[in-house]
Design a protein around this motif. Structure first.
Motif, short mmCIF file in Angstrom:
data_model
loop_
_atom_site.label_atom_id
_atom_site.label_comp_id
_atom_site.label_asym_id
_atom_site.label_seq_id
_atom_site.Cartn_x
_atom_site.Cartn_y
_atom_site.Cartn_z
N ARG A 66 0.84 -1.20 0.00
CA ARG A 66 0.00 0.00 0.00
C ARG A 66 0.87 1.25 0.00
N TRP A 67 0.50 2.22 -0.86
CA TRP A 67 1.22 3.49 -0.91
C TRP A 67 0.23 4.64 -1.06
N THR A 68 0.55 5.75 -0.40
CA THR A 68 -0.16 7.01 -0.59
C THR A 68 0.82 7.98 -1.23
N VAL A 69 0.54 8.38 -2.45
CA VAL A 69 1.43 9.28 -3.18
C VAL A 69 0.83 10.68 -3.15
N LEU A 103 4.22 7.92 0.75
CA LEU A 103 4.10 7.47 2.13
C LEU A 103 3.56 6.05 2.18
N PRO A 104 4.16 5.18 2.97
CA PRO A 104 3.65 3.81 3.06
C PRO A 104 2.30 3.76 3.76
N GLY A 105 1.44 2.86 3.30
CA GLY A 105 0.13 2.68 3.91
C GLY A 105 -0.92 3.59 3.31
N HIS A 121 -0.79 -4.87 1.64
CA HIS A 121 -0.02 -5.01 2.87
C HIS A 121 0.94 -3.83 2.97
N ASP A 122 1.45 -3.59 4.15
CA ASP A 122 2.42 -2.51 4.32
C ASP A 122 3.74 -2.88 3.66
N PRO A 123 4.41 -1.92 3.02
CA PRO A 123 5.69 -2.23 2.39
C PRO A 123 6.75 -2.59 3.42
#
Length: 336
Positions: A66-69, A103-105, A121-123
């Motif tokens: 999961r990523w928040t860009v 940002l992860p998650g 899943h979290d990186p």
């Protein structure tokens, strides 16, 4: 790209992002789950509260992480969201130069999943990475859940308003502002895992930021501690005896809202929305330490409190509420 294998088709799949949905982070429109106001929401993501705002793109990389860009091309993200809301396809592929941070998650509960990649899943953490963002739990009640509940009341205003007659809610009396008799109170459902924008989305790839970009933004931090009403973001609320007087918190919220009229709060603490689909009628949303308000300037209000989990307290217009709502509407920020 439905029906395709993104890993097979994307070069360097682990370094690409499969876009699931997006949201705006601007003074007038931001995920309220992040904070009471725009500066607080930016602080959670380790961002400076730039007046132009940001776009938030949520997705998974080729390994399913999961990523928040965060991007500074707000117009591009706004067009994508508007297109998706109309049921239209839109290829959201921000330019690499517009990426501010990765940002992860995910800070929101995103129900959509990318096909052909592992489950979200979290990186894998690396040295210097911020803690992964996580959505609020639906099993507890706190500031984030209270703000989400207020958003739901605003979104379903007609349904909530229909439960309140001119004399009070069906089966009970609604106190006007300043009157403390407890009415029959309604309950707001627990937050559910839903897409950030509830509409079908196309899924597209673009290069996610490198680790250097990911860690270039300040580390995410919690909003500042409690401050006086109107002075800054806060999730703390004074204790009240809700058993004997459940409307004590409502009166406190209304008093703090009057303070906003003399000392303007942080930007985004009071915001106004309105759409053509709603006949252009404006809905006010305001937040403060321990409370959230939803109101129509020409009608009544609803208040949610941290100390009363999942309860929605109606406030009739009374003699003083109209002037308060008019003043709040005048200082509220609006989408451009």
């Amino acid at each position: 790209m439905a029906g395709t294998d993104p890993i097979a088709e994307a070069e360097g799949a682990a370094d690409a992002l499969f876009v699931l949905t997006a949201a705006l982070l601007t003074p007038a429109r931001f995920p309220s789950v992040l904070g009471d106001d725009y500066p607080a929401a930016c602080a959670v993501l380790g961002l400076l509260p730039d007046a132009a705002g940001y776009g938030l793109v949520f997705g998974q990389d080729g390994l399913g992480a999961r990523w928040t860009v965060v991007v500074d091309d707000v117009s591009l993200v706004a067009v994508a969201i508007a297109s998706w809301d109309c049921g239209m396809a839109y290829d959201l592929s921000p330019d690499e130069d517009s990426v501010v941070a990765g940002l992860p998650g995910w800070p929101l509960a995103v129900a959509t999943r990318a096909p052909g990649v592992p489950d979200p899943h979290d990186p894998e953490p690396q040295e210097g990475d911020p803690a992964p963002l996580v959505p609020p739990s639906g099993d507890v009640w706190g500031p984030a859940q209270r703000r989400l509940g207020a958003d739901e009341v605003a979104h379903q205003w007609a349904a909530w308003r229909s439960q309140v007659t001119d004399g009070g809610p069906a089966g009970g009396a609604t106190p006007s502002e300043g009157v403390g008799a407890p009415p029959e109170r309604a309950a707001v459902p627990a937050p559910a895992a839903v897409p950030a924008e509830p509409a079908p989305k196309p899924m597209t790839w673009f290069e996610r930021p490198s680790r250097a970009q990911t860690t270039s933004a300040p580390a995410p931090q919690a909003p500042p501690a409690a401050e006086p009403a109107g002075a800054g973001p806060s999730d703390a609320a004074p204790a009240t005896d809700v058993a004997s007087d459940p409307y004590a918190g409502v009166r406190r919220a209304l008093d703090e809202l009057r303070g906003y009229l003399t000392e303007p709060p942080p930007v985004g603490r009071v915001r106004s929305t309105g759409t053509e689909a709603e006949g252009g009628v404006r809905t006010l949303r305001a937040d403060g330490p321990g409370w959230s308000l939803v109101a129509r300037p020409d009608d009544m209000a609803f208040v949610l409190l941290d100390e009363l989990p999942r309860e929605v307290l109606p406030v009739a217009r009374g003699p003083r509420l109209p002037a308060l709502l008019e003043g709040l509407d005048a200082l509220a920020v609006r989408p451009t």
